[in-house]
Design an enzyme around this catalytic site. Structure first.
Site, PDB file in Angstrom:
ATOM      1  N   HIS A  74       0.862  -1.194   0.000  1.00 58.67           N
ATOM      2  CA  HIS A  74       0.000   0.000   0.000  1.00 58.67           C
ATOM      3  C   HIS A  74       0.890   1.232   0.000  1.00 58.67           C
ATOM      4  O   HIS A  74       2.113   1.115   0.058  1.00 58.67           O
ATOM      5  CB  HIS A  74      -0.985  -0.012   1.169  1.00 58.67           C
ATOM      6  CG  HIS A  74      -0.371   0.032   2.545  1.00 58.67           C
ATOM      7  ND1 HIS A  74       0.488  -0.932   3.006  1.00 58.67           N
ATOM      8  CD2 HIS A  74      -0.476   0.933   3.554  1.00 58.67           C
ATOM      9  CE1 HIS A  74       0.862  -0.643   4.243  1.00 58.67           C
ATOM     10  NE2 HIS A  74       0.304   0.490   4.599  1.00 58.67           N
ATOM     11  N   HIS A  76       1.502   3.766   2.087  1.00 55.90           N
ATOM     12  CA  HIS A  76       2.058   4.461   3.254  1.00 55.90           C
ATOM     13  C   HIS A  76       3.590   4.540   3.204  1.00 55.90           C
ATOM     14  O   HIS A  76       4.261   3.597   2.795  1.00 55.90           O
ATOM     15  CB  HIS A  76       1.606   3.785   4.554  1.00 55.90           C
ATOM     16  CG  HIS A  76       0.200   4.143   4.925  1.00 55.90           C
ATOM     17  ND1 HIS A  76      -0.547   3.422   5.827  1.00 55.90           N
ATOM     18  CD2 HIS A  76      -0.597   5.163   4.522  1.00 55.90           C
ATOM     19  CE1 HIS A  76      -1.746   3.985   5.971  1.00 55.90           C
ATOM     20  NE2 HIS A  76      -1.803   5.039   5.170  1.00 55.90           N
ATOM     21  N   ASP A  78       5.939   4.393   5.377  1.00 57.38           N
ATOM     22  CA  ASP A  78       6.822   3.439   6.067  1.00 57.38           C
ATOM     23  C   ASP A  78       6.998   2.150   5.260  1.00 57.38           C
ATOM     24  O   ASP A  78       7.834   1.319   5.599  1.00 57.38           O
ATOM     25  CB  ASP A  78       6.320   3.150   7.499  1.00 57.38           C
ATOM     26  CG  ASP A  78       4.886   2.651   7.544  1.00 57.38           C
ATOM     27  OD1 ASP A  78       4.067   3.073   6.705  1.00 57.38           O
ATOM     28  OD2 ASP A  78       4.583   1.836   8.432  1.00 57.38           O
ATOM     29  N   HIS A  79       6.240   1.996   4.167  1.00 62.65           N
ATOM     30  CA  HIS A  79       6.385   0.815   3.300  1.00 62.65           C
ATOM     31  C   HIS A  79       7.048   1.155   1.968  1.00 62.65           C
ATOM     32  O   HIS A  79       7.830   0.380   1.438  1.00 62.65           O
ATOM     33  CB  HIS A  79       5.017   0.175   3.042  1.00 62.65           C
ATOM     34  CG  HIS A  79       4.423  -0.349   4.300  1.00 62.65           C
ATOM     35  ND1 HIS A  79       4.445  -1.667   4.640  1.00 62.65           N
ATOM     36  CD2 HIS A  79       3.848   0.297   5.348  1.00 62.65           C
ATOM     37  CE1 HIS A  79       3.900  -1.824   5.841  1.00 62.65           C
ATOM     38  NE2 HIS A  79       3.524  -0.644   6.291  1.00 62.65           N
TER      39      HIS A  79
HETATM   40 ZN   LIG Z   1       0.081   1.374   6.560  1.00 60.30          ZN
END
Ligand SMILES: [Zn+2]
Length: 269
Positions: A74, A76, A78-79
């Site tokens: 996804h 976000h 942090d990914h």
């Molecule tokens: Zn997330």
């Protein structure tokens, strides 16, 4: 269990050192490879942390392998916040549901089978945490990479205000898949590997349904606004989190009304 370096025959975790309340021990970057093959798939390179991204690239290099493609569960940060630098480091394209997150790569379609140098992954759309959340089934190892849809510990925040219904559907899809394939583990985006997928998915569904039941009960007992529901269901919570609780209750009321469990006007005010 230490998550860094753990995994299955085809999947190993490189833990990013970005611990926090939303990221648990940090972001799990998953390095996937068919034994004996050269091509690697990296799921969620991680945040824009050069040392982590370089460590992932080095880990692959030390295996005599090469990153053929990176996938995002996804959008976000942090990914996928480090996806651009990771792509520069490795030359690999980045594939994602969200067109804005793609770097020289395609989208990801529900049901699609991705084959990379003998490794096979199946894409499962699992919206809810975000509208663009996907999970990846790795049939050869009987595991499912769940991103932030299911975490190693605790429960997931539904960041999409309209995502509750979709999220519950996604949990049911994951549970059906885990049951049909006799999945032996979930590899989450944060936290340790879950080795009892059916129990964890059941807990996740029960947790949401229990809260929905409490909200519906509060309405039946006379709560007429989200604030009144919060006062009943979340009695005694820290005033600082009341706005977040009200937003959550508003989403639950809208979902319950769509399901016919509470009158539509209960979500008002
Ligand atoms: Zn997330």
């Amino acid at each position: 269990m230490r998550i860094d370096g753990s995994g299955t025959l085809r999947a190993s975790c490189v833990l990013c050192p970005n611990p926090g309340p939303m990221t648990l021990d940090g972001t799990n970057t998953w390095v996937l490879r068919e034994p004996g093959s050269r091509g690697v798939v990296v799921v969620d390179p991680g945040p824009d942390d050069e040392r982590h991204l370089e460590r992932v690239a080095r880990t692959v290099q030390e295996q005599g392998a090469q990153v053929y493609t990176a996938l995002l569960t996804h959008h976000h940060d942090d990914h996928g916040g480090g996806a651009r630098y990771f792509s520069e480091l490795t030359g690999a394209p980045v594939r994602a549901v969200d067109p804005a997150q793609r770097i020289g790569g395609d989208g990801l379609a529900d049901g699609e089978v991705i084959e990379v140098d003998g490794l096979e992954l199946r894409v499962l759309a699992t919206p809810g945490h975000t509208a663009d959340s996907v999970s990846f089934h790795l049939p050869a190892d009987d595991v499912i990479l769940t991103g932030d849809t299911v975490l190693g510990t605790g429960t997931t925040v539904i960041a999409d205000p309209d995502g509750l219904g979709a999220y519950l559907d996604s949990l049911h899809r994951l549970r059906d898949l885990a049951a049909e394939t006799d999945a032996r583990a979930l590899l989450p985006g944060h936290g340790p590997i879950c080795t009892d997928p059916l129990a964890r998915l059941g807990e996740y569904i029960d947790h949401r349904e229990e809260r929905l039941g409490q909200v519906a009960d509060a309405v039946r007992a006379g709560a007429a606004t989200p604030a009144e529901v919060v006062a009943r269901v979340y009695a005694g919570i820290d005033p600082a989190v009341v706005p977040a609780a009200e937003a959550s209750v508003r989403a639950q009321l809208a979902y319950l009304a769509r399901r016919g469990d509470v009158p539509a006007e209960a979500g008002g005010a």
